[in-house]
Design a protein around this motif. Structure first.
Motif, PDB file in Angstrom:
ATOM      1  N   VAL A   1     -11.558  14.115 -31.853  1.00  0.00           N
ATOM      2  CA  VAL A   1     -10.175  13.948 -32.304  1.00  0.00           C
ATOM      3  C   VAL A   1      -9.292  14.416 -31.156  1.00  0.00           C
ATOM      4  N   SER A   2      -8.444  13.531 -30.644  1.00  0.00           N
ATOM      5  CA  SER A   2      -7.693  13.878 -29.434  1.00  0.00           C
ATOM      6  C   SER A   2      -6.231  13.509 -29.548  1.00  0.00           C
ATOM      7  N   ASN A   3      -5.437  14.246 -28.775  1.00  0.00           N
ATOM      8  CA  ASN A   3      -4.022  13.930 -28.572  1.00  0.00           C
ATOM      9  C   ASN A   3      -3.815  13.755 -27.076  1.00  0.00           C
ATOM     10  N   GLU A   4      -3.315  12.586 -26.670  1.00  0.00           N
ATOM     11  CA  GLU A   4      -3.168  12.256 -25.263  1.00  0.00           C
ATOM     12  C   GLU A   4      -1.703  11.959 -24.955  1.00  0.00           C
ATOM     13  N   ILE A   5      -1.199  12.581 -23.905  1.00  0.00           N
ATOM     14  CA  ILE A   5       0.193  12.362 -23.476  1.00  0.00           C
ATOM     15  C   ILE A   5       0.181  11.982 -22.006  1.00  0.00           C
ATOM     16  N   SER A   6       0.801  10.863 -21.698  1.00  0.00           N
ATOM     17  CA  SER A   6       0.845  10.391 -20.315  1.00  0.00           C
ATOM     18  C   SER A   6       2.271  10.022 -19.953  1.00  0.00           C
ATOM     19  N   ASN A   7       2.780  10.617 -18.874  1.00  0.00           N
ATOM     20  CA  ASN A   7       4.095  10.269 -18.318  1.00  0.00           C
ATOM     21  C   ASN A   7       3.874   9.775 -16.891  1.00  0.00           C
ATOM     22  N   GLN A   8       4.244   8.523 -16.639  1.00  0.00           N
ATOM     23  CA  GLN A   8       3.991   7.929 -15.337  1.00  0.00           C
ATOM     24  C   GLN A   8       5.260   7.313 -14.769  1.00  0.00           C
ATOM     25  N   GLY A   9       5.462   7.539 -13.479  1.00  0.00           N
ATOM     26  CA  GLY A   9       6.595   6.943 -12.789  1.00  0.00           C
ATOM     27  C   GLY A   9       6.150   6.268 -11.513  1.00  0.00           C
ATOM     28  N   ILE A  10       6.691   5.087 -11.236  1.00  0.00           N
ATOM     29  CA  ILE A  10       6.362   4.328 -10.030  1.00  0.00           C
ATOM     30  C   ILE A  10       7.661   3.787  -9.446  1.00  0.00           C
ATOM     31  N   ILE A  11       7.797   3.873  -8.136  1.00  0.00           N
ATOM     32  CA  ILE A  11       8.947   3.277  -7.455  1.00  0.00           C
ATOM     33  C   ILE A  11       8.464   2.627  -6.175  1.00  0.00           C
ATOM     34  N   LYS A  12       8.954   1.429  -5.915  1.00  0.00           N
ATOM     35  CA  LYS A  12       8.551   0.697  -4.707  1.00  0.00           C
ATOM     36  C   LYS A  12       9.771   0.042  -4.069  1.00  0.00           C
ATOM     37  N   LEU A  13       9.826   0.086  -2.741  1.00  0.00           N
ATOM     38  CA  LEU A  13      10.856  -0.598  -1.965  1.00  0.00           C
ATOM     39  C   LEU A  13      10.186  -1.446  -0.897  1.00  0.00           C
ATOM     40  N   SER A  14      10.688  -2.647  -0.683  1.00  0.00           N
ATOM     41  CA  SER A  14      10.101  -3.569   0.293  1.00  0.00           C
ATOM     42  C   SER A  14      11.195  -4.274   1.073  1.00  0.00           C
ATOM     43  N   THR A  15      10.854  -4.643   2.300  1.00  0.00           N
ATOM     44  CA  THR A  15      11.752  -5.477   3.097  1.00  0.00           C
ATOM     45  C   THR A  15      10.934  -6.453   3.909  1.00  0.00           C
ATOM     46  N   SER A  16      11.486  -7.626   4.106  1.00  0.00           N
ATOM     47  CA  SER A  16      10.832  -8.650   4.909  1.00  0.00           C
ATOM     48  C   SER A  16      11.870  -9.281   5.828  1.00  0.00           C
ATOM     49  N   PHE A  17      11.555  -9.333   7.114  1.00  0.00           N
ATOM     50  CA  PHE A  17      12.481  -9.857   8.120  1.00  0.00           C
ATOM     51  C   PHE A  17      11.799 -10.999   8.869  1.00  0.00           C
ATOM     52  N   LYS A  18      12.402 -12.190   8.819  1.00  0.00           N
ATOM     53  CA  LYS A  18      11.866 -13.366   9.483  1.00  0.00           C
ATOM     54  C   LYS A  18      12.967 -13.987  10.347  1.00  0.00           C
ATOM     55  N   PRO A  19      13.142 -13.478  11.556  1.00  0.00           N
ATOM     56  CA  PRO A  19      14.231 -13.990  12.406  1.00  0.00           C
ATOM     57  C   PRO A  19      14.022 -15.433  12.826  1.00  0.00           C
ATOM     58  N   ASN A  20      12.747 -15.865  12.884  1.00  0.00           N
ATOM     59  CA  ASN A  20      12.435 -17.249  13.250  1.00  0.00           C
ATOM     60  C   ASN A  20      11.017 -17.545  12.789  1.00  0.00           C
ATOM     61  N   VAL A  21      10.556 -18.754  13.038  1.00  0.00           N
ATOM     62  CA  VAL A  21       9.240 -19.168  12.552  1.00  0.00           C
ATOM     63  C   VAL A  21       8.107 -18.452  13.275  1.00  0.00           C
ATOM     64  N   ASP A  22       8.399 -17.798  14.400  1.00  0.00           N
ATOM     65  CA  ASP A  22       7.348 -17.149  15.185  1.00  0.00           C
ATOM     66  C   ASP A  22       7.208 -15.661  14.904  1.00  0.00           C
ATOM     67  N   ASN A  23       8.101 -15.097  14.125  1.00  0.00           N
ATOM     68  CA  ASN A  23       8.071 -13.656  13.880  1.00  0.00           C
ATOM     69  C   ASN A  23       8.276 -13.355  12.401  1.00  0.00           C
TER      70      ASN A  23
END
Length: 912
Positions: A373-395
């Protein structure tokens, strides 16, 4: 259930015999067959799309039409003048060919209906409205109706037998491309087109030099009018049960514009409805594929988070709180920012009763009846930041950072027929930070460079405490039956045995720091071949500290000294690992074949330091790999793969001090552990016939593990003490999966089969024995997809699980029929219900069964109405528990898991 199946089969037969075949060939003006021509039949009475077909390579089409009915027939092909005619069917099949002429814009025929499915190169485009009947509420309801698309048992989307890697909305990642979040939350009425992107590559520069055939993505195109303003829905509800008042609040809000998107998903309820499970969150924030993923090295950093006992579908009480937001911003075409934040809280009460039979009966290990017989408590936090830079087709430059933190606890009352009652507490506040940096540079048309680096910091701090009852007056009894079951273990641990209980605890701290990086160079030899040279490294450092102690009656702590394991109760271990590797692969396309042989050469070094001693090793290893793909047709292929992998363990298996996995499972490590080596072979066949919607997928895999790390386990009644070693006995496994699916008009038939065989060596009480497991399952199913009539889905799962542990053999049989029904009535009422019946039987033993029945009834004025009113009931039969059977290397068990009672809730849903 048998009567339901009979009624369904009669229903399907009636529909089938009420149709005729309208078939023929579509050609051009000089008689050549036209592949991928569209043929549409529109019912003149209802003005609804009745049937459609895309011609095969011979130009052939077949439509299933009602007898004695009138249709508008439209035939179209890119670059050709569309053809339109009114036809009337009779009682017999019709053969009719069509010849299309080159297009003249002045004579163009306006198509009344869009084709349900079109092909644009490697992209399949489904017109969502062609598959809706009005009962759909979320994206998942639409996807499961599409030919070639499946929602598997884990909630993942599969297309042509391959798991979808990424899901986007209007070309932007939705919560980092997580498919389950999208399918459960995006409203179906916002979906216009579903684009399946086969051979998907996130980096356009690498699309021509890498094998992307197994990469599948989905892009959801929103309907016109959904951009530049908020859309979505808010659901509120309530009800009551025998024990508590029920509540539910679920806002789902979305904003999309060409430059900016913002999404919010919230969920507060105590009805047991799961927005995201703990398992979902652990895998959330994809896109962090390790650069060394295909290098041949597997390094296990371990998972020392709390091992929760309960899934949210198997609990007697569940409270959920979720808040998640996702954004993307493109200030200009060459720059993108995106990110998400998630907070999730679960409070779960559970109860589980099990009967365990341990391995080989000759070893004298008693059977055990347990109750948790169990009592389970879970508090979870996630944060993500991303960036993508494509100055031209070669980079192209990409950067991501994701942080995770959680605060978890688990209180458990454990009752054992052997060990008595035990109260246990587990707590942990782990966190991790993961960074990803990728840069892709095309020097010229022959040379491409790709640099990928990933850095991970992880900190885990699990705490464990167990309190067992002790009678200090019987510690000296010679007969073990007259002593407490834990007394022998307590004395071996060096505990104070003169107290009225054993209050033992352990603190653990595991810190991990890993860098995984590689530089790829691609040289294009010609249009059919290229060479890939890889230079990479993995650098890892882990620190592991732990200490066992006992709480005394006065609240002080006592540090015991064990009478075994050289008296080592604590750990202070540092483990350093390095891998520097050079890889070479050659990719050749010749005819139907794509051949990619290759190898990697590794220089390994590892060292662990503990108790004033240092254990280190360095060696070289050659790891070959090979892939051959035969592309019979555009949508039919056979792929053979082989690779050799080096597997390395984590620090906890190297640490010599004792570890309390729990009070009845104690382990200690071996600092001289070596790596394990595995040989892996797989064969995958895929055939997706868009012309007659026949889909066939099959996968066969074999794995052989050499020098596998295994445990040496000793039992004291049902308490285990284990250490680890490299086994000289090879472990092997074979698995096979197959699916065949065929659509007959509005009926889709499916057969899934699954076979898994494994043999592993176990070492208990100093004796080696072979554990063999064979699982086979067969799941036939029928599903209808009518626009107006009710729809039914029927499945029947039959499985046999055989476990052979030494001289104990167990066989379990499972029969599980299920039926789902949904109907959209009077353009205002939606009725949905699902029922399943599960019977599990032990060979030459008893059988157990349980039933599940849920239903809902919803009303809205029409499809465009803002308000919808719904009554929903779960567990209508009010069953108390579910039965399941399971097995592992040391035991087989039958368990009864108690679940939530019947819930009836009333809900109001508002569409923005």
């Amino acid at each position: 259930m048998k009567n339901s199946l009979l009624v369904l089969l009669l229903f399907v037969s009636q529909i089938t015999f009420a149709q005729i075949k309208f078939q023929g060939v579509v050609k051009d003006s000089i008689g050549n067959p036209l592949e991928l021509a569209n043929v549409i039949a529109i019912n003149q009475e209802s003005n609804a799309l009745e049937s459609f077909f895309i011609t095969d390579e011979k130009g052939k089409y077949v439509l299933g039409l009602k007898k004695n009915s009138s249709y508008k027939l439209q035939v179209s092909y890119i670059g050709m003048k569309s053809f339109e005619d009114i036809i009337t069917t009779k009682e017999i099949d019709v053969n009719r060919d069509f010849t299309l002429k080159p297009e003249n814009a002045l004579d163009a025929v306006e198509l009344t209906y869009e084709m349900p499915v079109t092909v644009e190169g490697d992209t399949l485009v489904y017109n969502a409205d062609s598959f809706k009947n009005g009962s759909e509420r979320k994206l998942e309801d639409v996807l499961e109706k599409l030919p070639g698309v499946e929602i598997n048992e884990e909630g993942q989307v599969e297309v042509e037998g391959k798991v979808v890697n990424k899901l986007m909305v209007n070309g932007k990642d939705f919560f980092d491309g997580d498919t389950k979040v999208a399918t459960k939350n995006i409203p179906s009425n916002a979906v216009d087109k579903i684009q399946v992107l086969r051979n998907y590559s996130e980096v356009g520069q690498l699309s021509g030099v890498t094998n992307n055939q197994d990469n599948v993505a989905i892009n959801i195109k929103l309907k016109e009018g959904k951009e530049n303003f908020w859309f979505g829905n808010v659901t509120v509800g309530g009800g009551s049960s025998t024990d508590e008042e029920l509540y539910l609040v679920q806002p789902k809000l979305f904003y999309y514009s060409p430059k900016f998107t913002l999404n919010f998903i919230g969920d507060i309820n105590n009805t047991g409805e799961v927005a995201l499970t703990r398992r979902d969150l652990l895998g959330f924030g994809g896109g962090f594929r390790a650069p060394s993923n295909s290098s041949g090295t597997t390094l296990n950093l371990g998972n020392n988070n709390l091992n929760f006992l309960t899934s949210q579908n198997n609990a007697i009480k569940v409270e959920n709180k979720l808040a998640a937001t996702n954004f993307s911003y493109s200030p200009k075409k060459t720059l993108d920012f995106s990110g998400f934040a998630v907070f999730n809280r679960n409070v779960i009460d559970s109860k589980r009763v099990s009967f365990l039979q341990y391995t080989d009966v000759d070893l004298g290990i008693p059977d055990e009846q347990t109750e948790r017989v169990s009592n389970e408590i879970s508090n979870q936090g996630i944060i993500k930041l991303s960036t993508s830079f494509k100055p031209n087709v070669d980079n192209q430059l990409d950067y991501d950072i994701i942080g995770r933190i959680s605060k978890d606890s688990q209180n458990q009352n454990f009752s054992s027929s052997v060990l008595g009652n035990t109260n246990q507490l587990e707590e942990g506040t782990p966190f991790s930070i993961n960074q990803n940096f990728n840069y892709y540079y095309t020097l010229d048309e022959k040379n491409i460079f790709a640099f990928l680096a990933q850095h991970l910091i992880k900190d885990e701090d699990p705490f464990y405490n167990a309190v067992l009852v002790n009678d200090p007056t019987n510690n000296d009894e010679l007969d073990e039956d007259d002593r407490d079951a834990f007394d022998t273990t307590a004395q071996a641990l060096g505990l104070n045995t003169n107290l009225n209980n054993y209050d033992i605890a352990q603190n653990r701290r595991i810190k991990s720091n890993q860098l995984d990086a590689k530089l790829d160079y691609y040289h294009i030899l010609n249009q059919k071949s290229n060479i890939n040279l890889t230079l990479g490294t993995i650098l890892s450092k882990q620190q592991f500290n732990s200490n066992i102690f006992q709480f005394l009656d006065d609240g002080s702590k006592f540090n015991p000294t064990p009478t075994f394991n050289d008296g080592l109760a604590n750990n202070d271990t540092e483990y350093n690992f390095s891998d520097v590797y050079l890889g070479l692969h050659y990719r050749l396309k010749t005819g139907k074949f794509t051949i990619t042989p290759g190898f990697s050469l590794h220089a390994y070094g590892n060292k662990n330091s503990q108790f004033g001693e240092e254990f280190k090793e360095s060696f070289f290893r050659f790891l070959p790999d090979f892939e051959t793909r035969i592309q019979f047709k555009k949508s039919e292929s056979l792929t053979l793969r082989y690779n050799m992998q080096n597997q390395f363990t984590d620090v906890t298996r190297l640490a010599r001090g004792l570890v309390l996995n729990n009070f009845n499972s104690i382990s200690f490590g071996e600092p001289d552990l070596q790596n394990a080596l595995s040989h892996n072979v797989s064969l995958f066949y895929s055939s997706f016939n868009l012309f007659n919607y026949t889909n066939v997928f099959a996968r066969l895999a074999y794995s052989k593990n050499i020098d596998q790390i295994r445990s040496l386990t000793n039992f004291e009644n049902v308490i285990t003490t284990s250490t680890f070693f490299n086994s000289s006995f090879a472990d092997e496994s074979v698995s096979a999966f197959g699916r065949i699916q065929r659509t007959f008009g509005k009926i889709r038939a499916t057969l899934n089969t699954n076979f898994n065989y494994s043999k592993s060596n176990q070492f208990i009480q100093g004796r080696q024995s072979l554990n063999e497991s064979f699982i086979q399952s067969y799941t036939p199913g029928l599903r209808t997809n009518f626009r107006e009539a009710p729809n039914v889905s029927v499945n029947y799962r039959y499985s046999v699980t055989t476990n052979n542990q030494g001289n104990r053999k167990t066989v379990y049989y499972t029969n599980a029929p299920s039926i789902d029904f949904d109907a959209y009535i009077w353009d205002s009422v939606t009725f949905r219900t699902d029922y399943s019946y599960n019977v599990q039987k032990v060979k030459d033993g008893d059988s157990d069964s349980f039933e599940t029945w849920n239903a809902s009834l919803a009303y809205r004025k029409n499809r465009d109405a803002k308000f919808e009113y719904e009554i929903r009931a779960t567990n209508l039969l009010n069953i108390d528990s579910r039965i399941d059977n399971s097995a592992n290397n040391i035991s087989v068990s039958t368990s009864e898991t108690f679940i939530q009672p019947r819930f009836v809730t009333f809900r109001l849903r508002y569409e923005l």
